[in-house]
Design a protein around this motif. Sequence first.
Motif, PDB file in Angstrom:
ATOM      1  N   GLU A 186      43.695  33.646  45.404  1.00 40.18           N
ATOM      2  CA  GLU A 186      43.928  34.360  44.301  1.00 40.18           C
ATOM      3  C   GLU A 186      43.258  33.771  42.792  1.00 40.18           C
ATOM      4  N   PRO A 211      35.668  36.333  39.693  1.00 38.57           N
ATOM      5  CA  PRO A 211      35.563  37.435  40.730  1.00 38.57           C
ATOM      6  C   PRO A 211      34.360  37.783  41.269  1.00 38.57           C
ATOM      7  N   LYS A 246      43.886  33.947  32.772  1.00 35.97           N
ATOM      8  CA  LYS A 246      44.904  34.783  33.469  1.00 35.97           C
ATOM      9  C   LYS A 246      45.769  36.049  33.010  1.00 35.97           C
ATOM     10  N   GLU A 292      39.916  34.855  42.969  1.00 36.31           N
ATOM     11  CA  GLU A 292      39.583  36.219  42.899  1.00 36.31           C
ATOM     12  C   GLU A 292      39.635  36.511  41.275  1.00 36.31           C
ATOM     13  N   TRP A 293      40.825  35.805  40.588  1.00 31.28           N
ATOM     14  CA  TRP A 293      41.143  36.104  39.279  1.00 31.28           C
ATOM     15  C   TRP A 293      40.072  35.327  38.234  1.00 31.28           C
ATOM     16  N   LYS A 294      39.675  34.058  38.591  1.00 23.94           N
ATOM     17  CA  LYS A 294      39.027  33.294  37.693  1.00 23.94           C
ATOM     18  C   LYS A 294      37.534  33.543  37.831  1.00 23.94           C
ATOM     19  N   HIS A 303      49.858  43.051  37.559  1.00 23.21           N
ATOM     20  CA  HIS A 303      49.910  41.641  38.290  1.00 23.21           C
ATOM     21  C   HIS A 303      51.205  41.736  39.233  1.00 23.21           C
TER      22      HIS A 303
END
Lengths: 207, 207
Positions: free
Chosen positions: B195, B202, A200, B198-200, A161
């Motif tokens: 972000e 994808p 996350k 993209e993280w939560k 990260h």
Amino acid sequence: MTVERQAGPRGPYAKSAQRANDILDAATKTFSTHGYRGGSMRDIARQLDVSLTSIVHHFGTKYALLEAVLERADKTETGTEVFDFDAACAEHGVAAATLERVRSGLTRPALLRLFAILAAESSEPGHPAHEWFVDRYRRKRESLAAAFAYDQERNRINPAHDPHALSRLLIGTWDGAQLQWLIDPSIDMVATMREFFEWKLPEATLD
Amino acid sequence: MTVERQAGPRGPYAKSAQRANDILDAATKTFSTHGYRGGSMRDIARQLDVSLTSIVHHFGTKYALLEAVLERADKTETGTEVFDFDAACAEHGVAAATLERVRSGLTRPALLRLFAILAAESSEPGHPAHEWFVDRYRRKRESLAAAFAYDQERNRINPAHDPHALSRLLIGTWDGAQLQWLIDPSIDMVATMREFFEWKLPEATLD
């Protein structure tokens, strides 16, 4: 007189410190309800039944009074008075420290409202507290990024990260979740922040 | 007279509609700088060089004026005037629609500041706009949860997510990222929201 042997400040100095403290309490109440521009020194003086001159004597300008209110609130909110957030980050990791601080904040909605109102109001570049808040958020972003980097050094979270991106996203989620909770306390803010970390940073310890 | 054959409102009615619109513009400016409690009808009247009576004639009370300001701003912000967010969610999915709306919001910081200040100020239960904001956030949470559920039906995002939790977290991140951007425009709000997705999520399409 035995009274003179008591520890700590006394006499006129103690009275003056007490008065300054009362003014800060009243100003916190006024600014967290009316904002800075909407809150008047006159209103603060009226609450305490003191003269405007007395407030000017203690704090000078209205902006100096706001700064004193914010500094004291910041100390309570992030500093050592309630609990030391930076130390908790180092000891337990950012995720667990954040959840602990979120829980402790639930008992102080007025203080959190003060920051929410002032941050929004001062986002306008011409606002007297604009620089104070730009600087506060810059410091928050940097110290959280450093704390995430430390978590990575200690193998507490995934080293892939970007700690700066993590820091930005955490601050955003935190402020926004807090606003939702301030508006509607039936929204479980601790649960929202747990979800953030579980999604996350599934590898982080939360308790 | 040819003038009478023109389309649309004219004469006293057109003048009155124009005046109401001018009052809304001035009130938006005042409330987004001073908040509701700090903004006065007198200040709004002064900006336009009209009498207080004229404002009362058009809007009645100060709170009715605020409500008109918020309704108009909400329509611009989330409704069909700029672009139809609900339609964009249905067509492109929540993630792509959100990023499009975030980008379009970058040109309207004053409007976003109005909501940020008023939401924070009205979070106090005694505030005149408290119910308006509680209701606004409830509707936002419900409509976003429904839009996420629709994305799941269409196999656009993972069906394992709780759409209500997604909705809560997105609203939080969005509001908080926006506050950071309002305070310091060097923070890239679009990047923060990218972000987040993209993280939560994808699997979601972002463009």
